[in-house]
Design a protein around this motif. Structure first.
Motif, PDB file in Angstrom:
ATOM      1  N   LEU A  85       0.832  -1.204   0.000  1.00  0.00           N
ATOM      2  CA  LEU A  85       0.000   0.000   0.000  1.00  0.00           C
ATOM      3  C   LEU A  85       0.870   1.259   0.000  1.00  0.00           C
ATOM      4  O   LEU A  85       0.533   2.261  -0.655  1.00  0.00           O
ATOM      5  N   ALA A  86       1.981   1.219   0.722  1.00  0.00           N
ATOM      6  CA  ALA A  86       2.891   2.369   0.738  1.00  0.00           C
ATOM      7  C   ALA A  86       3.463   2.614  -0.657  1.00  0.00           C
ATOM      8  O   ALA A  86       3.597   3.765  -1.097  1.00  0.00           O
ATOM      9  N   ALA A  87       3.787   1.540  -1.374  1.00  0.00           N
ATOM     10  CA  ALA A  87       4.312   1.689  -2.737  1.00  0.00           C
ATOM     11  C   ALA A  87       3.257   2.304  -3.653  1.00  0.00           C
ATOM     12  O   ALA A  87       3.571   3.166  -4.495  1.00  0.00           O
ATOM     13  N   ILE A  88       2.013   1.879  -3.483  1.00  0.00           N
ATOM     14  CA  ILE A  88       0.929   2.461  -4.281  1.00  0.00           C
ATOM     15  C   ILE A  88       0.762   3.942  -3.945  1.00  0.00           C
ATOM     16  O   ILE A  88       0.515   4.779  -4.822  1.00  0.00           O
ATOM     17  N   GLY A  89       0.937   4.279  -2.662  1.00  0.00           N
ATOM     18  CA  GLY A  89       0.846   5.676  -2.251  1.00  0.00           C
ATOM     19  C   GLY A  89       1.922   6.528  -2.905  1.00  0.00           C
ATOM     20  O   GLY A  89       1.662   7.662  -3.331  1.00  0.00           O
ATOM     21  N   ILE A  90       3.135   5.987  -2.995  1.00  0.00           N
ATOM     22  CA  ILE A  90       4.226   6.717  -3.668  1.00  0.00           C
ATOM     23  C   ILE A  90       3.868   6.954  -5.127  1.00  0.00           C
ATOM     24  O   ILE A  90       4.087   8.046  -5.673  1.00  0.00           O
ATOM     25  N   PHE A  91       3.280   5.948  -5.763  1.00  0.00           N
ATOM     26  CA  PHE A  91       2.937   6.044  -7.180  1.00  0.00           C
ATOM     27  C   PHE A  91       1.855   7.091  -7.439  1.00  0.00           C
ATOM     28  O   PHE A  91       2.002   7.959  -8.310  1.00  0.00           O
ATOM     29  N   VAL A  92       0.777   7.017  -6.660  1.00  0.00           N
ATOM     30  CA  VAL A  92      -0.379   7.890  -6.910  1.00  0.00           C
ATOM     31  C   VAL A  92      -0.172   9.286  -6.323  1.00  0.00           C
ATOM     32  O   VAL A  92      -0.163  10.291  -7.046  1.00  0.00           O
ATOM     33  N   ALA A  93      -0.008   9.348  -4.985  1.00  0.00           N
ATOM     34  CA  ALA A  93       0.067  10.648  -4.315  1.00  0.00           C
ATOM     35  C   ALA A  93       1.358  11.388  -4.623  1.00  0.00           C
ATOM     36  O   ALA A  93       1.392  12.621  -4.598  1.00  0.00           O
ATOM     37  N   GLY A  94       2.420  10.660  -4.921  1.00  0.00           N
ATOM     38  CA  GLY A  94       3.692  11.299  -5.213  1.00  0.00           C
ATOM     39  C   GLY A  94       3.973  11.420  -6.693  1.00  0.00           C
ATOM     40  O   GLY A  94       4.053  12.525  -7.244  1.00  0.00           O
ATOM     41  N   GLY A  95       4.113  10.285  -7.377  1.00  0.00           N
ATOM     42  CA  GLY A  95       4.530  10.290  -8.771  1.00  0.00           C
ATOM     43  C   GLY A  95       3.551  10.963  -9.718  1.00  0.00           C
ATOM     44  O   GLY A  95       3.905  11.894 -10.454  1.00  0.00           O
ATOM     45  N   LEU A  96       2.301  10.494  -9.727  1.00  0.00           N
ATOM     46  CA  LEU A  96       1.327  11.048 -10.666  1.00  0.00           C
ATOM     47  C   LEU A  96       1.018  12.513 -10.366  1.00  0.00           C
ATOM     48  O   LEU A  96       0.844  13.322 -11.290  1.00  0.00           O
ATOM     49  N   THR A  97       0.968  12.864  -9.076  1.00  0.00           N
ATOM     50  CA  THR A  97       0.699  14.261  -8.716  1.00  0.00           C
ATOM     51  C   THR A  97       1.818  15.177  -9.203  1.00  0.00           C
ATOM     52  O   THR A  97       1.559  16.277  -9.706  1.00  0.00           O
ATOM     53  N   ALA A  98       3.075  14.738  -9.049  1.00  0.00           N
ATOM     54  CA  ALA A  98       4.209  15.553  -9.487  1.00  0.00           C
ATOM     55  C   ALA A  98       4.204  15.727 -11.003  1.00  0.00           C
ATOM     56  O   ALA A  98       4.477  16.826 -11.522  1.00  0.00           O
ATOM     57  N   ILE A  99       3.909  14.657 -11.742  1.00  0.00           N
ATOM     58  CA  ILE A  99       3.855  14.756 -13.201  1.00  0.00           C
ATOM     59  C   ILE A  99       2.730  15.702 -13.623  1.00  0.00           C
ATOM     60  O   ILE A  99       2.913  16.558 -14.518  1.00  0.00           O
ATOM     61  N   TRP A 100       1.582  15.582 -12.991  1.00  0.00           N
ATOM     62  CA  TRP A 100       0.451  16.465 -13.311  1.00  0.00           C
ATOM     63  C   TRP A 100       0.796  17.924 -13.019  1.00  0.00           C
ATOM     64  O   TRP A 100       0.436  18.819 -13.799  1.00  0.00           O
ATOM     65  N   GLU A 101       1.509  18.166 -11.921  1.00  0.00           N
ATOM     66  CA  GLU A 101       1.905  19.530 -11.575  1.00  0.00           C
ATOM     67  C   GLU A 101       2.833  20.110 -12.645  1.00  0.00           C
ATOM     68  O   GLU A 101       2.744  21.293 -13.008  1.00  0.00           O
ATOM     69  N   GLY A 102       3.734  19.282 -13.176  1.00  0.00           N
ATOM     70  CA  GLY A 102       4.617  19.738 -14.237  1.00  0.00           C
ATOM     71  C   GLY A 102       3.860  20.060 -15.511  1.00  0.00           C
ATOM     72  O   GLY A 102       4.134  21.076 -16.177  1.00  0.00           O
ATOM     73  N   VAL A 103       2.914  19.200 -15.881  1.00  0.00           N
ATOM     74  CA  VAL A 103       2.105  19.443 -17.076  1.00  0.00           C
ATOM     75  C   VAL A 103       1.306  20.742 -16.913  1.00  0.00           C
ATOM     76  O   VAL A 103       1.211  21.551 -17.840  1.00  0.00           O
ATOM     77  N   ARG A 104       0.762  20.957 -15.735  1.00  0.00           N
ATOM     78  CA  ARG A 104      -0.015  22.165 -15.489  1.00  0.00           C
ATOM     79  C   ARG A 104       0.853  23.425 -15.601  1.00  0.00           C
ATOM     80  O   ARG A 104       0.411  24.458 -16.103  1.00  0.00           O
ATOM     81  N   GLN A 105       2.103  23.329 -15.148  1.00  0.00           N
ATOM     82  CA  GLN A 105       3.016  24.465 -15.257  1.00  0.00           C
ATOM     83  C   GLN A 105       3.341  24.779 -16.716  1.00  0.00           C
ATOM     84  O   GLN A 105       3.490  25.943 -17.104  1.00  0.00           O
ATOM     85  N   LEU A 106       3.445  23.733 -17.547  1.00  0.00           N
ATOM     86  CA  LEU A 106       3.677  23.954 -18.969  1.00  0.00           C
ATOM     87  C   LEU A 106       2.482  24.627 -19.636  1.00  0.00           C
ATOM     88  O   LEU A 106       2.640  25.489 -20.519  1.00  0.00           O
TER      89      LEU A 106
END
Length: 323
Positions: A85-106
């Motif tokens: 579950l912790a690994a899934i949390g890293i993927f969703v709350a961390g990884g996907l959120t960070a990528i989305w934040e970068g796309v939004r900045q672009l």
């Protein structure tokens, strides 16, 4: 052999929890005042890590419960589940959120403000993340030295995913801070939000890679992986050294929890021994194995020496290098 106790794992997780909580608040505040997407990505990263440490604390608490009628081999595998579950949390709350934040900045570039605050927070984050990383590293090194295996092997094949999870998180934290620093600096120097956005996306990709690596290890542990050869060979030698045992044609040692093993196997016995003596010998071996650290149960079947085939010893060896 040096056994790493759950208290060591809990200390490592608590240190990481405290560090990530402080960093998450600081990064989120700096992201709001600076407008940096890389800092926002790092804030999401630290928030995800904080939640993951809570998962790991639950894992430590629940996996330590004693065996009962429903779970005769104990609750050790709970730690694998909560670590997943912790690994899934890293993927969703961390990884996907960070990528989305970068796309939004672009898509919607924001100008940098209060850059000094951002640099200060990143510098403090680097120090704190490094402190937590060092705590996890020291525990991993102590464990690997105690078992006489390389640190890399211990990290990849540890039967307790708690400390490796913290170690990977903190490694990603240190690298992520460096990515964010470069992104903010280039944004400031060029006036373009593109480097900032790319740094945010780089943090996200890094977290996705870490999440997949951790999830892969948890999957291996949840699917009855064999114990490391050093454990299997030690048990084989112990059995073969007993008077009356001629060979150990089959031996499986399965991981059922952190540093917990279930043993099943066959022992080839001297055919001249009376039936009662063979029964007593097998029971004696089972009792001895149950007394070994980490063995939750042992099931042995006596077979005539003629059934022992040389080739079976090698094929019974597990493929993993550490469990």
């Amino acid at each position: 052999m040096v056994e790493v106790q759950d208290g060591d794992s809990q200390r490592t997780v608590v240190v990481a929890l405290a560090v990530n909580l402080i960093i998450a608040v600081a990064k989120a505040s700096a992201a709001m005042v600076s407008g940096s997407s890389a800092l926002a990505a790092e804030a999401a990263h630290s928030v995800a890590d904080t939640g993951n440490e809570l998962f790991l604390l639950v894992a430590l608490q629940r996996s330590g419960r004693p065996a009962d009628d429903i779970h005769p081999f104990g609750y050790g595998a709970e730690r694998f589940y909560w670590s997943l579950l912790a690994a899934i949390g890293i993927f969703v709350a961390g990884g996907l959120t960070a990528i989305w934040e970068g796309v939004r900045q672009l898509q919607h570039p924001r100008a940098l403000e209060a850059v000094g605050v951002g640099y200060a927070v990143l510098a403090v984050s680097l120090v704190l993340d490094s402190t937590s990383w060092r705590t996890a590293y020291r525990q991993l090194r102590r464990e690997s030295r105690g078992r006489g295996i390389p640190l890399r092997t211990s990290l990849r094949r540890s039967g307790d995913p708690t400390t490796p999870t913290v170690f990977y998180e903190d490694t990603a934290g240190v690298i992520g801070v460096l990515f964010a620093t470069v992104g903010v600096a280039l944004h400031q120097l060029t006036g373009s939000a593109v480097p900032d956005a790319l740094a945010s996306m780089a943090v996200g990709v890094l977290l996705v890679v870490v999440a997949f690596r951790l999830a892969q290890r948890d999957r291996e542990l949840l699917t009855n992986q064999s114990a490391p050869p050093v454990i299997v060979d030690g048990i084989r030698v112990l059995l073969a050294a007993e008077v009356g045992v001629l060979d150990v044609p089959r031996l499986e040692v399965l991981i059922v929890g952190p540093r917990r093993w279930l043993i099943t196997g066959e022992v080839a016995v001297d055919g001249t021994l009376p039936t009662g003596t063979v029964t007593g010998l097998v029971e004696q071996l089972r009792t001895r194995l149950r007394g070994e650290p980490g063995v939750v149960e042992a099931y042995l079947t006596p077979v005539p020496a003629a059934h022992s085939r040389v080739g079976r010893v090698e094929t019974a060896r597990p493929r993993s290098t550490y469990g």
